[in-house]
Design a protein around this motif. Sequence first.
Motif, PDB file in Angstrom:
ATOM      1  N   UNK A 144       0.862  -1.179   0.000  1.00 16.11           N
ATOM      2  CA  UNK A 144       0.000   0.000   0.000  1.00 16.11           C
ATOM      3  C   UNK A 144       0.895   1.224   0.000  1.00 16.11           C
ATOM      4  N   UNK A 145       0.582   2.166  -0.866  1.00 17.91           N
ATOM      5  CA  UNK A 145       1.317   3.414  -0.930  1.00 17.91           C
ATOM      6  C   UNK A 145       0.381   4.578  -0.618  1.00 17.91           C
ATOM      7  N   UNK A 146       0.913   5.569   0.083  1.00 15.98           N
ATOM      8  CA  UNK A 146       0.187   6.804   0.357  1.00 15.98           C
ATOM      9  C   UNK A 146       0.848   7.878  -0.503  1.00 15.98           C
ATOM     10  N   UNK A 147       0.177   8.284  -1.570  1.00 14.90           N
ATOM     11  CA  UNK A 147       0.778   9.163  -2.557  1.00 14.90           C
ATOM     12  C   UNK A 147       0.339  10.604  -2.323  1.00 14.90           C
ATOM     13  N   UNK A 148       1.311  11.496  -2.269  1.00 13.36           N
ATOM     14  CA  UNK A 148       1.016  12.916  -2.152  1.00 13.36           C
ATOM     15  C   UNK A 148       0.913  13.531  -3.539  1.00 13.36           C
ATOM     16  N   UNK A 149      -0.082  14.420  -3.735  1.00 16.09           N
ATOM     17  CA  UNK A 149      -0.416  14.939  -5.058  1.00 16.09           C
ATOM     18  C   UNK A 149      -0.702  13.733  -5.964  1.00 16.09           C
ATOM     19  N   UNK A 150       0.089  13.546  -7.022  1.00 16.86           N
ATOM     20  CA  UNK A 150      -0.064  12.365  -7.870  1.00 16.86           C
ATOM     21  C   UNK A 150       1.211  11.541  -7.937  1.00 16.86           C
ATOM     22  N   UNK A 151       2.321  12.114  -7.477  1.00 17.90           N
ATOM     23  CA  UNK A 151       3.606  11.486  -7.764  1.00 17.90           C
ATOM     24  C   UNK A 151       4.545  11.399  -6.569  1.00 17.90           C
ATOM     25  N   UNK A 152       4.233  12.016  -5.445  1.00 17.10           N
ATOM     26  CA  UNK A 152       5.156  12.024  -4.317  1.00 17.10           C
ATOM     27  C   UNK A 152       5.012  10.812  -3.421  1.00 17.10           C
ATOM     28  N   UNK A 153       6.121  10.331  -2.882  1.00 14.89           N
ATOM     29  CA  UNK A 153       6.135   9.225  -1.925  1.00 14.89           C
ATOM     30  C   UNK A 153       5.847   7.884  -2.587  1.00 14.89           C
ATOM     31  N   UNK A 154       6.290   7.716  -3.825  1.00 12.40           N
ATOM     32  CA  UNK A 154       6.012   6.506  -4.602  1.00 12.40           C
ATOM     33  C   UNK A 154       7.267   5.659  -4.712  1.00 12.40           C
ATOM     34  N   UNK A 155       7.124   4.350  -4.502  1.00  7.76           N
ATOM     35  CA  UNK A 155       8.232   3.431  -4.693  1.00  7.76           C
ATOM     36  C   UNK A 155       8.531   3.246  -6.172  1.00  7.76           C
ATOM     37  N   UNK A 156       9.779   3.406  -6.567  1.00  4.52           N
ATOM     38  CA  UNK A 156      10.140   3.271  -7.973  1.00  4.52           C
ATOM     39  C   UNK A 156       9.852   1.850  -8.469  1.00  4.52           C
ATOM     40  N   UNK A 157       9.183   1.758  -9.591  1.00  2.00           N
ATOM     41  CA  UNK A 157       8.917   0.457 -10.197  1.00  2.00           C
ATOM     42  C   UNK A 157       7.609  -0.175  -9.789  1.00  2.00           C
ATOM     43  N   UNK A 158       6.958   0.316  -8.753  1.00  2.00           N
ATOM     44  CA  UNK A 158       5.693  -0.285  -8.334  1.00  2.00           C
ATOM     45  C   UNK A 158       4.598   0.068  -9.334  1.00  2.00           C
ATOM     46  N   UNK A 159       3.654  -0.855  -9.515  1.00  2.00           N
ATOM     47  CA  UNK A 159       2.564  -0.681 -10.476  1.00  2.00           C
ATOM     48  C   UNK A 159       1.243  -0.556  -9.736  1.00  2.00           C
ATOM     49  N   UNK A 160       0.525   0.557  -9.876  1.00  2.00           N
ATOM     50  CA  UNK A 160      -0.760   0.701  -9.185  1.00  2.00           C
ATOM     51  C   UNK A 160      -1.815  -0.213  -9.793  1.00  2.00           C
TER      52      UNK A 160
END
Length: 212
Positions: A144-160
């Motif tokens: 689970x990712x908590x994304x700020x705006x649309x692109x912040x705090x994202x693990x590189x390579x993960x696919x939503x």
Amino acid sequence: MSVYTLPELPYDYAALEPVISPAIIELHHDKHHAAYVKGANDTLEQLAEARDKDQWGAVTGLEKSLAFNLSGHILHSVYWHNMTGDGGGEPLAEDGVGDLADAIRESFGSFAGFKAQLTKAAATTQGSGWGVLAYEPLSGRLIVEQIYDHQGNVGQGSTPILVFDAWEHAFYLQYKNQKVDFIEAMWRVVNWQDVARRYASAKARENVLLAP
């Protein structure tokens, strides 16, 4: 020539009632999502102009703009298909989504644990953002990712594969400032068939980050 285009909705504006009102769907898709598509295309044109003129004074802002608008376009494109008026409940093997159900249990211990984590991640995002279930290819797990705006705090390579929009424009006309109520209601329209397809596709692209 535009690189990105606004996708059509897979249902009419009223298809997700009463969870999401037609007015919100129309405004969200036709105005907000369309703005991200335009923003991404405009930024690509500005970057092309910078290359042609070898003028890079605005490159930092342009790269940030591209990340913001392109990520907004991608997440919204997933969002529309993640929902259906016939959705909700829990993914089950008898519904043909057993691989997804197994992956959720393996990654989070139980569906209840996963649901609680994604709900909290989406509902407690500060300001604007998303709660996202993503496939992480290095571990082969769901996270689970908590994304700020649309692109912040994202693990590189993960696919939503499942996204909950926690921006105010996704709910304010109907739910006012009760973001938690909106996120709880979202579980009633989750399209598990779509999520399962996205999981299978993401899993099939294993080992794309590291050389064999």
